[in-house]
Design a protein around this motif. Structure first.
Motif, PDB file in Angstrom:
ATOM      1  N   GLY A  15       0.792  -1.219   0.000  1.00 21.47           N
ATOM      2  CA  GLY A  15       0.000   0.000   0.000  1.00 21.47           C
ATOM      3  C   GLY A  15       0.826   1.271   0.000  1.00 21.47           C
ATOM      4  N   TYR A  16       1.995   1.234   0.618  1.00 17.64           N
ATOM      5  CA  TYR A  16       2.852   2.411   0.746  1.00 17.64           C
ATOM      6  C   TYR A  16       4.232   2.067   0.195  1.00 17.64           C
ATOM      7  CZ  TYR A  16      -0.797   4.006   3.912  1.00 17.64           C
ATOM      8  OH  TYR A  16      -2.000   4.371   4.453  1.00 17.64           O
ATOM      9  N   GLY A  17       4.497   2.524  -0.993  1.00 17.42           N
ATOM     10  CA  GLY A  17       5.755   2.213  -1.663  1.00 17.42           C
ATOM     11  C   GLY A  17       5.551   1.311  -2.860  1.00 17.42           C
ATOM     12  N   GLY A  18       4.696   0.300  -2.694  1.00 22.73           N
ATOM     13  CA  GLY A  18       4.282  -0.535  -3.811  1.00 22.73           C
ATOM     14  C   GLY A  18       5.315  -1.504  -4.335  1.00 22.73           C
ATOM     15  N   MET A  19       6.408  -1.705  -3.606  1.00 16.81           N
ATOM     16  CA  MET A  19       7.438  -2.650  -4.044  1.00 16.81           C
ATOM     17  C   MET A  19       8.242  -3.085  -2.829  1.00 16.81           C
ATOM     18  SD  MET A  19      10.343  -0.264  -5.885  1.00 16.81           S
ATOM     19  CE  MET A  19      11.648   0.495  -4.906  1.00 16.81           C
ATOM     20  N   PRO A  33      11.961   3.552   3.855  1.00  9.79           N
ATOM     21  CA  PRO A  33      10.835   4.079   4.632  1.00  9.79           C
ATOM     22  C   PRO A  33       9.689   4.500   3.720  1.00  9.79           C
ATOM     23  CG  PRO A  33      12.611   5.682   4.527  1.00  9.79           C
ATOM     24  CD  PRO A  33      13.124   4.447   3.862  1.00  9.79           C
ATOM     25  N   ILE A  34       8.474   4.389   4.232  1.00 12.30           N
ATOM     26  CA  ILE A  34       7.294   4.630   3.397  1.00 12.30           C
ATOM     27  C   ILE A  34       7.190   6.100   2.976  1.00 12.30           C
ATOM     28  CG2 ILE A  34       5.998   2.717   4.376  1.00 12.30           C
ATOM     29  CD1 ILE A  34       4.415   4.798   6.017  1.00 12.30           C
ATOM     30  N   PRO A  35       6.658   6.350   1.770  1.00 12.84           N
ATOM     31  CA  PRO A  35       6.406   7.734   1.348  1.00 12.84           C
ATOM     32  C   PRO A  35       5.441   8.425   2.309  1.00 12.84           C
ATOM     33  CG  PRO A  35       6.248   6.229  -0.515  1.00 12.84           C
ATOM     34  CD  PRO A  35       6.324   5.375   0.715  1.00 12.84           C
ATOM     35  N   SER A  36       5.657   9.720   2.531  1.00  9.51           N
ATOM     36  CA  SER A  36       4.826  10.469   3.469  1.00  9.51           C
ATOM     37  C   SER A  36       4.934  11.956   3.148  1.00  9.51           C
ATOM     38  CB  SER A  36       5.290  10.211   4.910  1.00  9.51           C
ATOM     39  OG  SER A  36       4.548  10.985   5.828  1.00  9.51           O
ATOM     40  N   ASP A  45      17.848  10.879   1.979  1.00  3.28           N
ATOM     41  CA  ASP A  45      18.394  10.936   3.330  1.00  3.28           C
ATOM     42  C   ASP A  45      18.620   9.553   3.938  1.00  3.28           C
ATOM     43  OD1 ASP A  45      18.355  13.751   3.347  1.00  3.28           O
ATOM     44  OD2 ASP A  45      16.237  13.764   3.936  1.00  3.28           O
ATOM     45  N   VAL A  46      18.175   8.505   3.266  1.00  3.74           N
ATOM     46  CA  VAL A  46      18.423   7.145   3.754  1.00  3.74           C
ATOM     47  C   VAL A  46      19.926   6.896   3.758  1.00  3.74           C
ATOM     48  CG1 VAL A  46      18.123   4.691   3.213  1.00  3.74           C
ATOM     49  CG2 VAL A  46      16.183   6.265   3.009  1.00  3.74           C
ATOM     50  N   HIS A  47      20.419   6.342   4.850  1.00  2.00           N
ATOM     51  CA  HIS A  47      21.858   6.091   4.984  1.00  2.00           C
ATOM     52  C   HIS A  47      22.197   4.823   4.209  1.00  2.00           C
ATOM     53  CE1 HIS A  47      25.576   5.530   7.790  1.00  2.00           C
ATOM     54  NE2 HIS A  47      25.886   6.138   6.663  1.00  2.00           N
ATOM     55  N   ALA A  48      22.735   4.991   3.024  1.00  2.00           N
ATOM     56  CA  ALA A  48      23.053   3.859   2.147  1.00  2.00           C
ATOM     57  C   ALA A  48      24.398   4.107   1.485  1.00  2.00           C
ATOM     58  CB  ALA A  48      21.955   3.674   1.101  1.00  2.00           C
ATOM     59  N   PRO A  49      25.488   4.101   2.273  1.00  2.00           N
ATOM     60  CA  PRO A  49      26.807   4.430   1.710  1.00  2.00           C
ATOM     61  C   PRO A  49      27.205   3.466   0.601  1.00  2.00           C
ATOM     62  CG  PRO A  49      27.007   3.475   3.923  1.00  2.00           C
ATOM     63  CD  PRO A  49      25.559   3.766   3.704  1.00  2.00           C
ATOM     64  N   GLY A  50      27.685   4.060  -0.510  1.00  2.00           N
ATOM     65  CA  GLY A  50      28.152   3.257  -1.627  1.00  2.00           C
ATOM     66  C   GLY A  50      27.071   2.710  -2.532  1.00  2.00           C
ATOM     67  N   VAL A  51      25.812   3.047  -2.282  1.00  2.00           N
ATOM     68  CA  VAL A  51      24.700   2.519  -3.072  1.00  2.00           C
ATOM     69  C   VAL A  51      24.231   3.577  -4.073  1.00  2.00           C
ATOM     70  CG1 VAL A  51      22.325   1.659  -2.993  1.00  2.00           C
ATOM     71  CG2 VAL A  51      23.951   0.998  -1.211  1.00  2.00           C
ATOM     72  N   ASP A  52      24.028   3.144  -5.304  1.00  2.00           N
ATOM     73  CA  ASP A  52      23.473   4.014  -6.348  1.00  2.00           C
ATOM     74  C   ASP A  52      21.972   4.127  -6.122  1.00  2.00           C
ATOM     75  OD1 ASP A  52      22.736   5.330  -8.681  1.00  2.00           O
ATOM     76  OD2 ASP A  52      22.872   3.520  -9.914  1.00  2.00           O
ATOM     77  N   ALA A  68      14.092  12.670  -4.197  1.00  2.00           N
ATOM     78  CA  ALA A  68      13.410  13.768  -3.513  1.00  2.00           C
ATOM     79  C   ALA A  68      12.068  13.368  -2.901  1.00  2.00           C
ATOM     80  CB  ALA A  68      13.190  14.926  -4.487  1.00  2.00           C
ATOM     81  N   THR A  69      11.635  12.126  -3.078  1.00  2.00           N
ATOM     82  CA  THR A  69      10.368  11.676  -2.500  1.00  2.00           C
ATOM     83  C   THR A  69      10.406  11.811  -0.981  1.00  2.00           C
ATOM     84  OG1 THR A  69       9.980  10.095  -4.291  1.00  2.00           O
ATOM     85  CG2 THR A  69       8.813   9.703  -2.219  1.00  2.00           C
ATOM     86  N   ARG A  70       9.392  12.476  -0.424  1.00  2.00           N
ATOM     87  CA  ARG A  70       9.315  12.623   1.029  1.00  2.00           C
ATOM     88  C   ARG A  70       8.948  11.282   1.663  1.00  2.00           C
ATOM     89  NH1 ARG A  70       9.025  17.961   2.938  1.00  2.00           N
ATOM     90  NH2 ARG A  70       8.849  19.512   1.270  1.00  2.00           N
ATOM     91  N   VAL A  71       9.578  10.977   2.798  1.00  2.00           N
ATOM     92  CA  VAL A  71       9.359   9.688   3.450  1.00  2.00           C
ATOM     93  C   VAL A  71       9.238   9.869   4.960  1.00  2.00           C
ATOM     94  CG1 VAL A  71      10.509   8.319   1.672  1.00  2.00           C
ATOM     95  CG2 VAL A  71      11.852   9.245   3.588  1.00  2.00           C
ATOM     96  N   HIS A  72       8.668   8.841   5.584  1.00  4.45           N
ATOM     97  CA  HIS A  72       8.537   8.785   7.043  1.00  4.45           C
ATOM     98  C   HIS A  72       9.724   7.994   7.578  1.00  4.45           C
ATOM     99  CE1 HIS A  72       6.406   9.074  10.804  1.00  4.45           C
ATOM    100  NE2 HIS A  72       6.440   7.756  10.984  1.00  4.45           N
TER     101      HIS A  72
END
Length: 293
Positions: A15-19, A33-36, A45-52, A68-72
């Motif tokens: 329902g939130y994110g769809g994947m 984190p889910i879109p919000s 802003d997700v901490h994902a060092p080294g990830v494209d 740029a998608t806003r998330v919770h």
């Protein structure tokens, strides 16, 4: 010692994110984190060092999500160091009916949250990200939080901010117009784990381990394989929302559970040695480097 174990559903879902959230080729878990729209943090802003992250979202999300998608951003388990206010600790916000359920179950200091979400393996093919061929859809544990304090951040907002100023930009604190329900609550982890010496009181499980997998080998992701002692029995309350005996099947030293379609917080009394040992073993598995998939 933990008073309750909470299996807490978080992150992208149908329902939130769809994947699913991705399991990367090196085995790393990347919970999204889910879109919000009413929150300030964004997927970048997700901490994902080294990830494209941009390419991953473009290829897997088919245009639904961009950096740029806003998330919770909650549970807030491993925020980018550049975004942490002084004194930051892992924390979880909850409100509404889900918080009423936690309060009704007596969840408080000493409880341990184990967070799970929908995951699937991804692969790099012809310069693009793809869902790995034949990879199953899974419910996987991706993090934990030990509860040291429970903050009623609507009725005692000023006191909570004075005690923990770093909570000012937590989603459940930063937008009081939206999070106005009197049940709005923050669960705060200790600086150091009471169960895992040398570890913080909460965090992400970096790599996939079979010990973190809830979904059984056959069937949908909502059908779980758990230790047999999870099964309801006289004198011990069942995992909340799962008291119906028809949902449980004994399978040797394990049991199979058909989980409910909805619900965020599933609570179990943790004042039993086997439960406490399982919590410790799960956190140990999640914080121990794993071999590649």
């Amino acid at each position: 010692m933990p008073t309750h174990l909470i299996l807490s559903r978080k992150g992208f879902d149908a329902g939130y994110g769809g994947m699913p959230s991705p399991i990367l080729p090196d085995g790393r878990l990347l919970p999204l984190p889910i879109p919000s729209a009413h929150d300030s943090f964004r997927l970048r802003d997700v901490h994902a060092p080294g990830v494209d992250l941009r390419g991953l979202l473009r290829d897997l999300g088919r245009g639904r999500h961009v950096p740029a998608t806003r998330v919770h951003l909650d549970p807030d388990l491993d925020r980018k160091p550049s975004l942490r206010l002084p004194g930051w600790r892992p924390s979880l916000g909850q409100t509404g009916a889900a918080q009423a359920h936690l309060a009704g179950q007596g969840v408080g200091p000493g409880a341990v949250f184990l967070f799970f979400g929908w995951f699937r393996e991804v692969a790099r093919q012809d310069g693009r990200w793809r869902w790995a061929r034949g990879a199953p859809h899974l419910h996987v544990l991706f993090g934990w939080l030990e509860v040291e304090e429970v903050l009623p951040i609507v009725s005692e907002r000023a006191r909570c901010l004075a005690r923990h100023p770093w909570t000012a930009d937590h989603p459940h604190m930063a937008n009081p117009r939206h999070y106005s329900d009197a049940r709005n609550t923050l669960y705060i982890a200790p600086e150091r784990s009471a169960r895992m010496p040398g570890h913080p009181g909460g965090g992400l499980f970096r790599h996939y381990h079979d010990a973190l997998r809830l979904s059984c080998e056959q069937g949908p992701r909502s059908r779980w394989r758990l230790p047999a002692w999870f099964m309801p029995k006289p004198g011990r309350a069942a995992l909340s929302y799962h008291a119906d005996p028809a949902r449980w099947t004994r399978h040797g030293r394990h049991c199979l559970l058909r989980t409910v379609a909805k619900g965020q917080e599933f609570v179990l009394d943790a004042n039993h040695r086997r439960t406490r040992d399982w919590i410790a073993a799960t956190i140990h598995s999640g914080t121990t480097p794993a071999p590649p998939l």
